[in-house]
Write a protein that holds these residues in place. Structure first.
Motif, PDB file in Angstrom:
ATOM      1  N   GLY A  86      23.324  -9.148 -18.456  1.00 43.84           N
ATOM      2  CA  GLY A  86      23.294  -8.037 -19.232  1.00 43.84           C
ATOM      3  C   GLY A  86      22.427  -8.044 -20.383  1.00 43.84           C
ATOM      4  O   GLY A  86      22.584  -7.385 -21.451  1.00 43.84           O
ATOM      5  N   HIS A  87      21.167  -8.635 -20.286  1.00 46.13           N
ATOM      6  CA  HIS A  87      20.160  -8.793 -21.513  1.00 46.13           C
ATOM      7  C   HIS A  87      18.748  -8.282 -20.946  1.00 46.13           C
ATOM      8  O   HIS A  87      18.524  -7.753 -19.730  1.00 46.13           O
ATOM      9  CB  HIS A  87      19.836 -10.059 -21.895  1.00 46.13           C
ATOM     10  N   VAL A  88      17.953  -8.130 -21.885  1.00 45.77           N
ATOM     11  CA  VAL A  88      16.611  -7.751 -21.569  1.00 45.77           C
ATOM     12  C   VAL A  88      15.506  -8.678 -22.365  1.00 45.77           C
ATOM     13  O   VAL A  88      15.851  -9.510 -23.101  1.00 45.77           O
ATOM     14  CB  VAL A  88      16.393  -6.337 -22.394  1.00 45.77           C
ATOM     15  N   PHE A  89      14.530  -8.548 -21.775  1.00 39.46           N
ATOM     16  CA  PHE A  89      13.433  -9.424 -22.466  1.00 39.46           C
ATOM     17  C   PHE A  89      12.251  -8.650 -22.784  1.00 39.46           C
ATOM     18  O   PHE A  89      12.095  -7.548 -22.046  1.00 39.46           O
ATOM     19  CB  PHE A  89      12.911 -10.646 -21.414  1.00 39.46           C
ATOM     20  N   ALA A  90      11.735  -9.061 -23.957  1.00 41.58           N
ATOM     21  CA  ALA A  90      10.469  -8.080 -24.503  1.00 41.58           C
ATOM     22  C   ALA A  90       9.344  -9.122 -24.783  1.00 41.58           C
ATOM     23  O   ALA A  90       9.716 -10.205 -25.162  1.00 41.58           O
ATOM     24  CB  ALA A  90      11.044  -7.364 -25.605  1.00 41.58           C
ATOM     25  N   VAL A  91       8.131  -8.402 -24.747  1.00 42.02           N
ATOM     26  CA  VAL A  91       6.980  -9.135 -25.201  1.00 42.02           C
ATOM     27  C   VAL A  91       6.291  -8.290 -26.129  1.00 42.02           C
ATOM     28  O   VAL A  91       6.065  -6.866 -25.733  1.00 42.02           O
ATOM     29  CB  VAL A  91       6.076  -9.321 -23.995  1.00 42.02           C
ATOM     30  N   GLY A  92       5.920  -8.830 -27.334  1.00 45.79           N
ATOM     31  CA  GLY A  92       5.252  -7.937 -28.261  1.00 45.79           C
ATOM     32  C   GLY A  92       3.875  -8.474 -28.793  1.00 45.79           C
ATOM     33  O   GLY A  92       3.501  -9.746 -28.524  1.00 45.79           O
ATOM     34  N   ASP A  93       3.246  -7.764 -29.606  1.00 42.96           N
ATOM     35  CA  ASP A  93       1.923  -8.050 -29.936  1.00 42.96           C
ATOM     36  C   ASP A  93       1.893  -8.583 -31.487  1.00 42.96           C
ATOM     37  O   ASP A  93       3.132  -8.716 -32.018  1.00 42.96           O
ATOM     38  CB  ASP A  93       0.735  -7.146 -29.971  1.00 42.96           C
ATOM     39  N   ASP A  97      18.283  -5.803 -17.356  1.00 52.65           N
ATOM     40  CA  ASP A  97      19.290  -5.134 -16.941  1.00 52.65           C
ATOM     41  C   ASP A  97      19.052  -3.662 -17.308  1.00 52.65           C
ATOM     42  O   ASP A  97      18.913  -3.350 -18.279  1.00 52.65           O
ATOM     43  CB  ASP A  97      20.396  -5.843 -17.399  1.00 52.65           C
ATOM     44  N   THR A  98      19.137  -2.815 -16.260  1.00 46.62           N
ATOM     45  CA  THR A  98      19.236  -1.563 -16.405  1.00 46.62           C
ATOM     46  C   THR A  98      20.077  -0.698 -17.419  1.00 46.62           C
ATOM     47  O   THR A  98      19.626  -0.067 -18.339  1.00 46.62           O
ATOM     48  CB  THR A  98      19.469  -0.541 -15.034  1.00 46.62           C
ATOM     49  N   ALA A  99      21.346  -1.082 -17.248  1.00 47.91           N
ATOM     50  CA  ALA A  99      22.247  -0.724 -18.627  1.00 47.91           C
ATOM     51  C   ALA A  99      21.773  -1.189 -19.678  1.00 47.91           C
ATOM     52  O   ALA A  99      21.812  -0.374 -20.741  1.00 47.91           O
ATOM     53  CB  ALA A  99      23.506  -1.262 -18.281  1.00 47.91           C
ATOM     54  N   ALA A 100      21.227  -2.389 -19.850  1.00 49.03           N
ATOM     55  CA  ALA A 100      20.857  -3.018 -21.211  1.00 49.03           C
ATOM     56  C   ALA A 100      19.638  -2.297 -21.815  1.00 49.03           C
ATOM     57  O   ALA A 100      19.576  -2.230 -22.897  1.00 49.03           O
ATOM     58  CB  ALA A 100      20.954  -4.574 -21.150  1.00 49.03           C
ATOM     59  N   VAL A 101      18.739  -1.988 -20.718  1.00 52.14           N
ATOM     60  CA  VAL A 101      17.486  -1.534 -21.067  1.00 52.14           C
ATOM     61  C   VAL A 101      17.755   0.289 -21.821  1.00 52.14           C
ATOM     62  O   VAL A 101      17.118   0.532 -22.523  1.00 52.14           O
ATOM     63  CB  VAL A 101      16.751  -1.084 -19.965  1.00 52.14           C
TER      64      VAL A 101
END
Length: 447
Positions: free
Chosen positions: A90-97, A108-112
């Motif tokens: 139930g997690h998300v991963f992110a990439v930022g500048d 995860d759809t619910a987590a997003v």
């Protein structure tokens, strides 16, 4: 520095409430968290979660930006290493500048969906100065992997989340390219989560190193793939033009697209052109103001400038313009150095950013004006002197009028007029202190 949280959640929330009620030295929190909270307070971040991070880019702008970002090449790797177990945990991963803008948020759809409700979504800005204490923002602040749990977040809107993030660097230059993050619930508040993002960042850097070593492509100073040696030059390699003389808002012409910069962005671009090799945020702040500027405020201003110019032109860590820039004031200085005074005067359309009080601009403005004025007066050329005194900045230059008078034929009406103008300016200058003193006395008598 203590990168792993230890205090229980109840103690963290109590410490947050106490700090919000009476900012000072927070108790029961790690030093990096306490330091971050104080910076957030100084920059006016709201701790109650009432102001969510802004969405800085439209979907079209974001899509174009992501296609050219150097971390796009390693997105499949992040999906494999961090996204595979998202549905189970139930997690998300992110990439930022490097400005804190999130480029991709997946998992995860619910987590997003929950993340989107607090604007943890692609296109939103999660730098510390904008979103408060959070793992991606602190990575950009400290340059090292960081884990932030529940009540350590400065904004209460994020107290239900924990996050772990790590920087991704260009293996060729060491310049930070961005940040990779894991966000979710209890499973992210553990040492394995921090180890996972560290490992993903190292794997991404190894992948970029292989691309760097490949003969078919090279990575530029911003981590972007550029042409191989010997390739033909395209329009994107042409110099960028900066017009800043006689203007408070400079114009930047990049590949035929003209950007009208704000006064502050004009000062930043001029400072970067003058320095050439890049500036740290602290050095740039000193160049722009004699008063101390909040480093987070400076970064926010550069984030806005990057949104205008794009990452292909404005790099970070250090901040630098990534293409050759031809500036109008530099052209004037070059002509003076070659002794081409007439051409220099013709190109000089006014002082550099005339209303700017930024120290680096003031120094450059005064130096150029002094060089040009000295060259014009030293030339003795009546034609150039006439042009100088007929400008706004030369109209009250008494020595210039005197030099012009001496250069005109004796007995001519023009010589007499120029000499009279010079005497009038000298008289006005001599009387100015008396007028000023008289005005001060009158003001005191009426007060």
């Amino acid at each position: 520095m203590d990168a792993s949280p230890t205090a229980p959640e109840s103690a963290l929330r109590a410490a947050h409430e106490e700090f919000v009620a009476s900012p000072g030295t927070p108790r029961a929190v790690r030093r990096l968290v306490a330091d971050s909270w104080r910076r957030c307070t100084a920059c006016g971040v709201r701790p109650d979660g009432s102001r969510l991070p802004p969405m800085r880019r439209t979907s079209e702008e974001l899509a174009a930006y992501r296609r050219t970002h150097p971390l796009a090449a390693v997105l499949p790797l992040f999906r494999e290493l961090l996204g595979a177990g998202a549905a189970d945990d139930g997690h998300v991963f992110a990439v930022g500048d490097t400005d804190g803008t999130l480029l991709w948020v997946e998992g995860d759809t619910a987590a997003v969906g929950r993340a989107e409700r607090m604007h943890f979504a692609a296109g939103a800005v999660w730098s510390e100065a904008v979103a408060g204490t959070n793992a991606p923002g602190l990575v950009l602040e400290l340059g090292q992997p960081v884990q932030i749990v529940t009540g350590e977040h400065y904004s209460s809107a994020v107290h239900g989340w924990s996050c772990a993030a790590a920087p991704v660097r260009d293996p060729g230059t060491g310049r930070m390219l961005g940040v990779v993050d894991l966000s979710g619930g209890g499973t992210i508040a553990t040492p394995p989560a921090l180890a996972a993002v560290r490992g993903a960042a190292l794997a991404a850097e190894a992948e970029l190193a292989r691309a760097l070593a490949a003969p078919a492509a090279l990575l530029g100073p911003d981590g972007r793939v550029v042409r191989a040696k010997g390739a033909s030059r395209g329009r994107g390699d042409q110099a960028v033009r900066l017009t800043a003389l006689g203007r408070d808002s400079a114009l930047l012409d990049c590949d035929g697209r003209v950007h009208r910069l704000s006064p502050r962005h004009s000062e930043i671009v001029v400072a970067l052109v003058i320095e050439g090799r890049g500036l740290t945020g602290d050095r740039l702040a000193v160049d722009l103001s004699e008063r101390e500027l909040c480093s987070s405020t400076m970064r926010a201003e550069l984030t806005r400038l990057r949104a205008v110019l794009g990452p292909a032109l404005l790099g970070s860590r250090p901040y630098a313009l990534l293409r050759e820039v031809r500036a109008d004031y530099a052209d004037v200085a070059a002509l003076l150095a070659e002794g081409r005074v007439g051409e220099a005067l013709a190109r000089y359309t006014g002082p550099l950013l005339p209303r700017s009080e930024a120290p680096v601009v003031v120094e450059q403005r005064q130096a150029l004006e002094q060089q040009l004025r000295g060259a014009v007066l030293g030339s003795g050329d009546v034609r150039l002197l006439r042009r100088w005194v007929n400008t706004v900045w030369g109209a009250e230059d008494a020595p210039a009028w005197q030099t012009l008078a001496r250069g005109l034929p004796g007995g001519s009406p023009q010589r007499a007029a120029a000499a009279a103008r010079a005497r009038g300016l000298d008289t006005a200058t001599a009387l100015l202190p008396q007028v000023t003193r008289r005005a001060a006395v009158l003001q005191r008598s009426h007060s």
